[in-house]
Design an enzyme around this catalytic site. Structure first.
Site, PDB file in Angstrom:
ATOM      1  N   LYS A 133       0.870  -1.184   0.000  1.00 16.45           N
ATOM      2  CA  LYS A 133       0.000   0.000   0.000  1.00 16.45           C
ATOM      3  C   LYS A 133       0.904   1.230   0.000  1.00 16.45           C
ATOM      4  O   LYS A 133       2.036   1.153   0.474  1.00 16.45           O
ATOM      5  CB  LYS A 133      -0.880   0.000   1.246  1.00 16.45           C
ATOM      6  CG  LYS A 133      -2.118   0.857   1.124  1.00 16.45           C
ATOM      7  CD  LYS A 133      -3.269   0.125   0.492  1.00 16.45           C
ATOM      8  CE  LYS A 133      -4.412   1.072   0.189  1.00 16.45           C
ATOM      9  NZ  LYS A 133      -5.611   0.366  -0.273  1.00 16.45           N
ATOM     10  N   ASP A 173      -7.024   4.308  -4.552  1.00 14.28           N
ATOM     11  CA  ASP A 173      -7.683   4.199  -3.240  1.00 14.28           C
ATOM     12  C   ASP A 173      -8.271   5.585  -2.990  1.00 14.28           C
ATOM     13  O   ASP A 173      -8.497   6.333  -3.966  1.00 14.28           O
ATOM     14  CB  ASP A 173      -6.651   3.787  -2.161  1.00 14.28           C
ATOM     15  CG  ASP A 173      -7.305   3.425  -0.824  1.00 14.28           C
ATOM     16  OD1 ASP A 173      -7.846   2.323  -0.713  1.00 14.28           O
ATOM     17  OD2 ASP A 173      -7.295   4.252   0.113  1.00 14.28           O
TER      18      ASP A 173
HETATM   19  P1  NDP Z   1     -12.865   7.846  -2.835  1.00 18.29           P
HETATM   20  O1  NDP Z   1     -11.781   8.830  -2.653  1.00 18.29           O
HETATM   21  O2  NDP Z   1     -13.437   7.625  -4.178  1.00 18.29           O
HETATM   22  O3  NDP Z   1     -14.076   8.188  -1.844  1.00 18.29           O
HETATM   23  C1  NDP Z   1     -13.893   8.256  -0.482  1.00 18.29           C
HETATM   24  C2  NDP Z   1     -15.198   8.668   0.174  1.00 18.29           C
HETATM   25  O4  NDP Z   1     -15.056   8.527   1.588  1.00 18.29           O
HETATM   26  C3  NDP Z   1     -15.547  10.128  -0.090  1.00 18.29           C
HETATM   27  O5  NDP Z   1     -16.927  10.272  -0.092  1.00 18.29           O
HETATM   28  C4  NDP Z   1     -14.915  10.822   1.125  1.00 18.29           C
HETATM   29  O6  NDP Z   1     -15.488  12.073   1.458  1.00 18.29           O
HETATM   30  C5  NDP Z   1     -15.219   9.813   2.206  1.00 18.29           C
HETATM   31  N1  NDP Z   1     -14.258   9.989   3.294  1.00 18.29           N
HETATM   32  C6  NDP Z   1     -12.899  10.025   3.201  1.00 18.29           C
HETATM   33  N2  NDP Z   1     -12.366  10.258   4.400  1.00 18.29           N
HETATM   34  C7  NDP Z   1     -13.396  10.379   5.258  1.00 18.29           C
HETATM   35  C8  NDP Z   1     -13.485  10.638   6.639  1.00 18.29           C
HETATM   36  N3  NDP Z   1     -12.396  10.804   7.381  1.00 18.29           N
HETATM   37  N4  NDP Z   1     -14.732  10.659   7.194  1.00 18.29           N
HETATM   38  C9  NDP Z   1     -15.837  10.486   6.433  1.00 18.29           C
HETATM   39  N5  NDP Z   1     -15.807  10.258   5.116  1.00 18.29           N
HETATM   40  C10 NDP Z   1     -14.607  10.210   4.547  1.00 18.29           C
HETATM   41  O7  NDP Z   1     -12.300   6.474  -2.213  1.00 18.29           O
HETATM   42  P2  NDP Z   1     -12.806   4.991  -2.467  1.00 18.29           P
HETATM   43  O8  NDP Z   1     -14.280   4.969  -2.629  1.00 18.29           O
HETATM   44  O9  NDP Z   1     -11.937   4.384  -3.488  1.00 18.29           O
HETATM   45  O10 NDP Z   1     -12.415   4.297  -1.070  1.00 18.29           O
HETATM   46  C11 NDP Z   1     -13.326   4.231   0.027  1.00 18.29           C
HETATM   47  C12 NDP Z   1     -12.883   3.137   0.979  1.00 18.29           C
HETATM   48  O11 NDP Z   1     -12.852   1.872   0.282  1.00 18.29           O
HETATM   49  C13 NDP Z   1     -11.480   3.287   1.573  1.00 18.29           C
HETATM   50  O12 NDP Z   1     -11.474   2.750   2.873  1.00 18.29           O
HETATM   51  C14 NDP Z   1     -10.625   2.421   0.664  1.00 18.29           C
HETATM   52  O13 NDP Z   1      -9.435   1.991   1.305  1.00 18.29           O
HETATM   53  C15 NDP Z   1     -11.577   1.266   0.431  1.00 18.29           C
HETATM   54  N6  NDP Z   1     -11.286   0.454  -0.744  1.00 18.29           N
HETATM   55  C16 NDP Z   1     -11.233   1.001  -1.993  1.00 18.29           C
HETATM   56  C17 NDP Z   1     -10.983   0.212  -3.078  1.00 18.29           C
HETATM   57  C18 NDP Z   1     -11.038   0.732  -4.473  1.00 18.29           C
HETATM   58  O14 NDP Z   1     -11.000  -0.089  -5.399  1.00 18.29           O
HETATM   59  N7  NDP Z   1     -11.148   2.034  -4.686  1.00 18.29           N
HETATM   60  C19 NDP Z   1     -10.673  -1.224  -2.925  1.00 18.29           C
HETATM   61  C20 NDP Z   1     -10.862  -1.734  -1.592  1.00 18.29           C
HETATM   62  C21 NDP Z   1     -11.122  -0.900  -0.548  1.00 18.29           C
HETATM   63  P3  NDP Z   1     -14.677  13.436   1.174  1.00 18.29           P
HETATM   64  O15 NDP Z   1     -14.837  13.666  -0.289  1.00 18.29           O
HETATM   65  O16 NDP Z   1     -15.324  14.440   2.034  1.00 18.29           O
HETATM   66  O17 NDP Z   1     -13.233  13.186   1.563  1.00 18.29           O
END
Ligand code: NDP
Length: 455
Positions: A133, A173
């Site tokens: 990562k 991510d």
């Molecule tokens: P994105 O950047 O596309 O979206 C992240 C979302 O989570 C946004 O809506 C963001 O809001 C919100 N968020 C981020 N930080 C916080 C916080 N501290 N409190 C509340 N909301 C928060 O990321 P992904 O959708 O790709 O990833 C989301 C999760 O899924 C992560 O945990 C990631 O590790 C996991 N994941 C992702 C994969 C992938 O293929 N993308 C694979 C496996 C797991 P804001 O815009 O306000 O920051």
């Protein structure tokens, strides 16, 4: 988890004390290790081949942890300095594989927890991928496209020497989507003068796989579907709360809608929206445009759909639902949230994010014996499809959308089967998906490490 004997409890505590001593300033990493140790150490104790080999102790130490400076120039001409990282955790079963996160909260603890989880997750997919990562404390919010490009290029100008299609293959991510992968790939290609599958999540016209953007969210829902089937139940007609509004949340919502469920919430780090009429495909298309093209905030939803409500600085878990899909970030679902969900009749939690539930919240779900899937099992569809992208790149061939989706479903089904094989209590019939995922993930990596000797 309730540990069965005093002897095992002592072993777990002794192990955790040692890990704490070495990593005292890394709370998220310690949390992830604790969750694994509590289920894997009892298994090691019962299985002679793993005795006295310090396998888990080796697995909690990254094979390599790289930090580097990232200098770039913002639109006003000012020089900015960020910190870049790549944690190469374990390569026993394949090249390091795992995403890059760009978020101001990124530090060693966050990336080591993610890399550690990734080792187990990748093992569960059955594909030959080790775990890694990386990322940066760079905050993409409010940056222009040119600033994002300059940062990505600067980041890759150092990272390129540590990665490669047979060494380490990063993906996206939080904060790293298709746009960022494009800029990162462009700089890698220029520096190495090679067009290779060194990153996944690429655009479909230049080596990407169909269904990769959808895969994590879809996979999380397929896993929930599998869990519900063990109870003779289904997603059709269920009310679903989802957190996040990014990549994972958007496609989890899309799949729930396709399967006849009703999505009532989405969120970002400022708050959540509640739409009691349900977020239908048209409303979801609005959210996708808002987040992916306009880079707006979820609060704007209520301006377009005034029947919905916005709750600032709150999380969706206070809304009654049948299924909860935490798809935003780590530790976003705490014990009080778990209790609220349980009181309101929630029967199934499938984690789309990595470690979104605290260990106390997980314990509450398990005590109540509802269906609970940890992210390392339920969100593995993303990395699994990245693995499929790597295969397509090696073959220089593209599978169709339906072919990839079928493979994704099959992989999620296999992961579910493994969780049952290692996590089902034969007497009560209860499936402990945390135990099942941890042990199944551990066995494959541990066996490879044993076979390769002390390296
Ligand atoms: P994105 O950047 O596309 O979206 C992240 C979302 O989570 C946004 O809506 C963001 O809001 C919100 N968020 C981020 N930080 C916080 C916080 N501290 N409190 C509340 N909301 C928060 O990321 P992904 O959708 O790709 O990833 C989301 C999760 O899924 C992560 O945990 C990631 O590790 C996991 N994941 C992702 C994969 C992938 O293929 N993308 C694979 C496996 C797991 P804001 O815009 O306000 O920051």
């Amino acid at each position: 988890m309730i540990l069965e004997s005093k002897e095992i409890k002592k072993k777990v505590e002794g192990f955790l004390d040692l890990v704490k001593e070495r990593n005292s300033l890394e709370p998220e990493f310690l949390q992830a290790v604790e969750e694994v140790a509590e289920t894997v150490i009892p298994y090691i104790v019962q299985n002679d081949i793993y005795h006295g080999k310090n396998i888990l102790l080796r697995m909690v130490e990254p094979e390599r942890a790289i930090t580097f400076r990232v200098n770039w120039v913002d639109d006003s001409g000012e020089i900015q300095v960020n910190r870049g990282y790549r944690i190469q955790m374990n390569s026993a079963i394949g090249p390091y594989k795992g995403g890059l996160r760009f978020h101001p909260s990124v530090n060693m603890s966050i990336l080591k927890f993610l890399a550690f989880e990734q080792v187990f997750k990748n093992s569960l997919t059955t594909l030959p991928m080790g775990g890694g990562k990386g990322g940066s404390d760079f905050d993409p919010k409010g940056k222009s496209d040119n600033e994002i490009m300059r940062f990505c290029h600067a980041f890759m100008s150092e990272l390129f020497r540590h990665i490669g299609p047979n060494t380490d293959v990063p993906a996206g991510d939080i904060g790293v989507g298709g746009r960022e992968i494009g800029f990162l790939f462009g700089m890698y290609k220029k520096l190495k003068n090679e067009f290779t599958g060194v990153l996944t999540g690429k655009g479909v016209t230049w080596g990407g796989s169909l269904i990769r953007p959808e895969a994590t969210g879809y996979g999380t829902v397929y896993f929930a579907q599998k869990m519900l089937q063990t109870k003779g139940d289904e997603i059709n007609g269920k009310t679903v709360t989802i957190s996040g509004a990014g990549n994972v949340a958007q496609y989890a919502a899309e799949k729930i809608i396709q399967l006849g469920g009703k999505v009532i919430t989405l969120s970002d780090s400022s708050g959540y929206i509640f739409d009691s009429d349900g977020i239908c495909s048209d409303k979801l298309a609005f959210v996708m445009d808002l987040k992916n093209n306009k880079r707006g905030r979820i609060s704007s939803y209520v301006k377009t759909y005034p029947n919905a409500q916005y709750f600032a600085n709150k999380t969706p878990w206070e809304q009654p639902c049948d299924i909860a899909l935490p798809c935003a970030t780590q530790n976003e679902l705490q014990l009080s949230d778990a209790n609220r969900l349980l009181d309101n009749g929630c029967i199934c939690v499938s984690e789309g994010a990595n470690m979104p539930s605290t260990n106390e919240a997980i314990f509450a779900f398990q005590k109540a014996k509802i269906l609970f899937a940890p992210g390392k099992a339920s969100n593995a569809g993303g990395v699994a499809t990245s693995g499929l992208e790597m295969t397509q790149n090696s073959l220089r061939y593209n599978w169709t959308r339906d072919e990839v989706d079928e493979k994704l479903k099959e992989i999620m089904g296999n992961i579910h089967d493994k969780c049952i094989a290692f996590g089902k209590d034969e007497k009560s019939g209860y499936i402990d998906y945390v135990k099942g995922a941890n042990i199944a993930g551990f066995v494959k990596v541990a066996d490879a490490m044993l076979a390769q000797g002390i390296v």
